[in-house]
Write an enzyme that holds these catalytic residues in place. Structure first.
Site, PDB file in Angstrom:
ATOM      1  N   GLU A 170     -19.294  62.949  -7.984  1.00 13.07           N
ATOM      2  CA  GLU A 170     -19.556  64.057  -8.921  1.00 13.07           C
ATOM      3  C   GLU A 170     -20.992  64.581  -8.890  1.00 13.07           C
ATOM      4  O   GLU A 170     -21.623  64.750  -9.924  1.00 13.07           O
ATOM      5  CB  GLU A 170     -19.189  63.622 -10.344  1.00 13.07           C
ATOM      6  CG  GLU A 170     -17.737  63.214 -10.458  1.00 13.07           C
ATOM      7  CD  GLU A 170     -17.351  62.678 -11.840  1.00 13.07           C
ATOM      8  OE1 GLU A 170     -18.205  62.640 -12.742  1.00 13.07           O
ATOM      9  OE2 GLU A 170     -16.168  62.296 -12.005  1.00 13.07           O
ATOM     10  N   ASN A 212     -16.768  61.947  -3.493  1.00  8.64           N
ATOM     11  CA  ASN A 212     -15.651  62.108  -4.427  1.00  8.64           C
ATOM     12  C   ASN A 212     -16.044  63.059  -5.563  1.00  8.64           C
ATOM     13  O   ASN A 212     -17.140  62.929  -6.121  1.00  8.64           O
ATOM     14  CB  ASN A 212     -15.321  60.722  -5.011  1.00  8.64           C
ATOM     15  CG  ASN A 212     -14.038  60.665  -5.802  1.00  8.64           C
ATOM     16  OD1 ASN A 212     -12.989  61.078  -5.322  1.00  8.64           O
ATOM     17  ND2 ASN A 212     -14.110  60.147  -7.022  1.00  8.64           N
ATOM     18  N   HIS A 249      -7.740  65.880 -11.355  1.00  7.73           N
ATOM     19  CA  HIS A 249      -7.365  65.792 -12.774  1.00  7.73           C
ATOM     20  C   HIS A 249      -6.961  67.195 -13.218  1.00  7.73           C
ATOM     21  O   HIS A 249      -7.817  68.071 -13.386  1.00  7.73           O
ATOM     22  CB  HIS A 249      -8.560  65.317 -13.612  1.00  7.73           C
ATOM     23  CG  HIS A 249      -8.992  63.926 -13.288  1.00  7.73           C
ATOM     24  ND1 HIS A 249      -8.202  62.825 -13.537  1.00  7.73           N
ATOM     25  CD2 HIS A 249     -10.130  63.442 -12.733  1.00  7.73           C
ATOM     26  CE1 HIS A 249      -8.830  61.724 -13.155  1.00  7.73           C
ATOM     27  NE2 HIS A 249     -10.013  62.078 -12.653  1.00  7.73           N
ATOM     28  N   GLU A 278      -7.694  60.459  -7.854  1.00  5.03           N
ATOM     29  CA  GLU A 278      -7.567  60.116  -9.283  1.00  5.03           C
ATOM     30  C   GLU A 278      -6.509  61.002  -9.942  1.00  5.03           C
ATOM     31  O   GLU A 278      -6.680  61.479 -11.062  1.00  5.03           O
ATOM     32  CB  GLU A 278      -8.908  60.301 -10.010  1.00  5.03           C
ATOM     33  CG  GLU A 278     -10.052  59.528  -9.389  1.00  5.03           C
ATOM     34  CD  GLU A 278     -11.383  59.714 -10.101  1.00  5.03           C
ATOM     35  OE1 GLU A 278     -11.407  60.252 -11.229  1.00  5.03           O
ATOM     36  OE2 GLU A 278     -12.417  59.320  -9.523  1.00  5.03           O
ATOM     37  N   ASP A 280      -3.923  62.934 -11.918  1.00  6.03           N
ATOM     38  CA  ASP A 280      -3.122  62.966 -13.143  1.00  6.03           C
ATOM     39  C   ASP A 280      -2.970  64.426 -13.546  1.00  6.03           C
ATOM     40  O   ASP A 280      -3.833  65.258 -13.259  1.00  6.03           O
ATOM     41  CB  ASP A 280      -3.689  62.095 -14.276  1.00  6.03           C
ATOM     42  CG  ASP A 280      -5.143  62.347 -14.625  1.00  6.03           C
ATOM     43  OD1 ASP A 280      -5.684  63.407 -14.238  1.00  6.03           O
ATOM     44  OD2 ASP A 280      -5.738  61.505 -15.301  1.00  6.03           O
TER      45      ASP A 280
END
Ligand code: 9MR
Length: 443
Positions: A170, A212, A249, A278, A280
């Protein structure tokens, strides 16, 4: 029609057989007894087995404090063959006091994963967030050295046990700036990211090293372009980077973009693996399930999209449980999103995309000038192919070689012209520098 179906079926069987053979080879190098056994017995009936049909992994985030919950571990063990520590390998967890390392909970996760035949993604070595207090107060050379020491010590502790490390997490700002995120690490100098990658490579030469981030899914977003440009620069200067992680996400304010496969394909064409790290998706029912299917199809359409991890097992395990964003409900039941995900994985390497066949095309950026650049394509899997090329923005065709090309902007179609399976085009940029997308179909 019947003939095509039969031949697709037999190709699928062949893939399953060759995975079994591969798994047997992996076994002798003592990596993953459980993965091999599970996949061979139940190909296609679990997420890990269905993903393995195309050589991909399927993973989840694991929390150490849930390893005593038998419903949780039963699902995790059955469905997933890649594990990410949700919080246990972060900076605050692993170096609570400067130069005093605590690997207790990270080790518990690695030990659970390895004893169940699973591989591990390391998350994360350098990040502006979840820093221990002592680090938050540091700056300049002292912080740079402390960060590098952290990367070295943690990657050394786990050397040989990590499939991929999220070396840096990030580091780019949200919004339209395309700038780096301001942080104490960024203020040590713009080269902090490449310094972290070099330290990680030295400490664990066999782990794949990933950058990432989130909100990097939509190809047209400034943040996506900024990360792409950094990776391209790293590759051109030999900075050791092997993969890019897309956190993925999603919610209604940040939906799954329709150009997701373009994003994944463009990054892969830089010569890195891409991983969905990750995943979702907030929501429920058919809408959520269709979005999960779309993600699977995008990954399956890109040869170097090597695996997908969801960010937790049951909805109740999620960092945003209220959004019910995962594949199992709070009681451990499979959701519709699970079924759509499994079916998409079982649909095979083409992800069920209409028109996509059993061939792949690798896209490579070649010579570049101010106004135009060359792109080369290498097809494998068949000599009877059609490649659909999606140009970016205002791009237009100037020239081509070794294939017949129809169209000059928008979507081009390339077919063989007797010069083999590799061909190239020259594109005028007209303000769009990104690589075109490409999909291969057998004819
Ligand atoms: O899921 C993690 C949650 O338990 C932590 O409280 C949170 C703290 O920042 O981090 C969550 O995981 C994040 C991951 O490390 C990086 N990408 C975003 C994830 C969700 O916030």
């Amino acid at each position: 029609m019947t003939r095509t179906r039969t031949s697709q079926h037999s190709r699928r069987s062949l893939r399953a057989i060759s995975f079994g053979t591969l798994a047997a080879v992996v076994l002798t190098s003592a990596v993953s007894v459980g993965v091999a056994a599970t996949s061979a017995q139940a190909a296609g009936s679990t997420l890990q087995a269905a993903a393995a049909e195309s050589g991909r992994y399927f993973g989840t985030a694991i929390a150490a404090n849930k390893l005593s919950d038998s419903q949780y571990t039963t699902i995790a063990n059955r469905e997933f063959n890649m594990v990410t520590a949700e919080n246990e390998m972060k900076l605050d967890a692993t170096e609570p006091n400067q130069n005093q390392f605590n690997f207790t909970n990270g080790d518990r996760i690695v030990s659970w994963a390895r004893s169940n035949g699973k591989q591990v993604r390391g998350h994360t070595l350098a990040w502006h967030s979840q820093q221990p207090g002592w680090m938050q107060n540091m700056s300049g050379t002292a912080l740079r050295n402390a960060m590098l020491n952290h990367v070295t010590q943690v990657a050394t502790h786990y050397r040989g046990q990590i499939h991929s490390w999220d070396v840096v997490n990030e580091a780019f700002a949200d919004g339209s700036s395309g700038a780096r995120r301001d942080s104490n690490l960024q203020r040590t100098g713009n080269d902090w990211i490449e310094a972290a990658f070099r330290a990680a490579r030295a400490a664990d030469p066999n782990a794949k090293l990933c950058y990432n981030d989130y909100n990097t899914d939509n190809w047209s977003h400034a943040k996506t372009q900024a990360v792409y440009n950094m990776v391209r620069d790293f590759k051109s200067r030999g900075v050791p980077i092997d993969c890019v992680g897309f956190q993925a996400h999603f919610n209604s304010g940040n939906p799954v973009p329709s150009n997701y496969h373009t994003t994944l394909g463009n990054f892969a064409a830089l010569g890195v693996d891409v991983q969905i790290t990750e995943l979702d998706i907030a929501g429920s029912g058919t809408s959520q399930a269709e979005q999960y299917r779309g993600i699977m199809q995008a990954c399956l359409a890109v040869a170097r999209c090597t695996g997908v991890s969801v960010w937790g097992v049951r909805d109740s395990d999620s960092w945003r449980a209220g959004d019910t964003p995962l594949l199992f409900d709070g009681n451990g039941n499979k959701k519709l999103a699970y079924n759509y995900t499994l079916d998409a994985l079982n649909a095979g390497g083409n992800g069920g995309n209409p028109g996509a066949g059993d061939c792949t095309v690798t896209v490579t950026r070649a010579e570049e000038w101010n106004d135009r650049f060359n792109v080369t394509f290498a097809v494998s899997g068949t000599s009877s192919w059609r490649v659909s090329i999606g140009l970016q923005g205002g791009q237009s065709l100037q020239n081509s070689w070794n294939a017949a090309i129809s169209g000059t902007s928008g979507t081009l179609t390339a077919t063989p012209n007797g010069n083999g399976n590799s061909f190239g085009i020259t594109l005028y940029k007209n303000g769009s520098t990104g690589l075109p997308s490409a999909t291969c179909s057998t004819t």
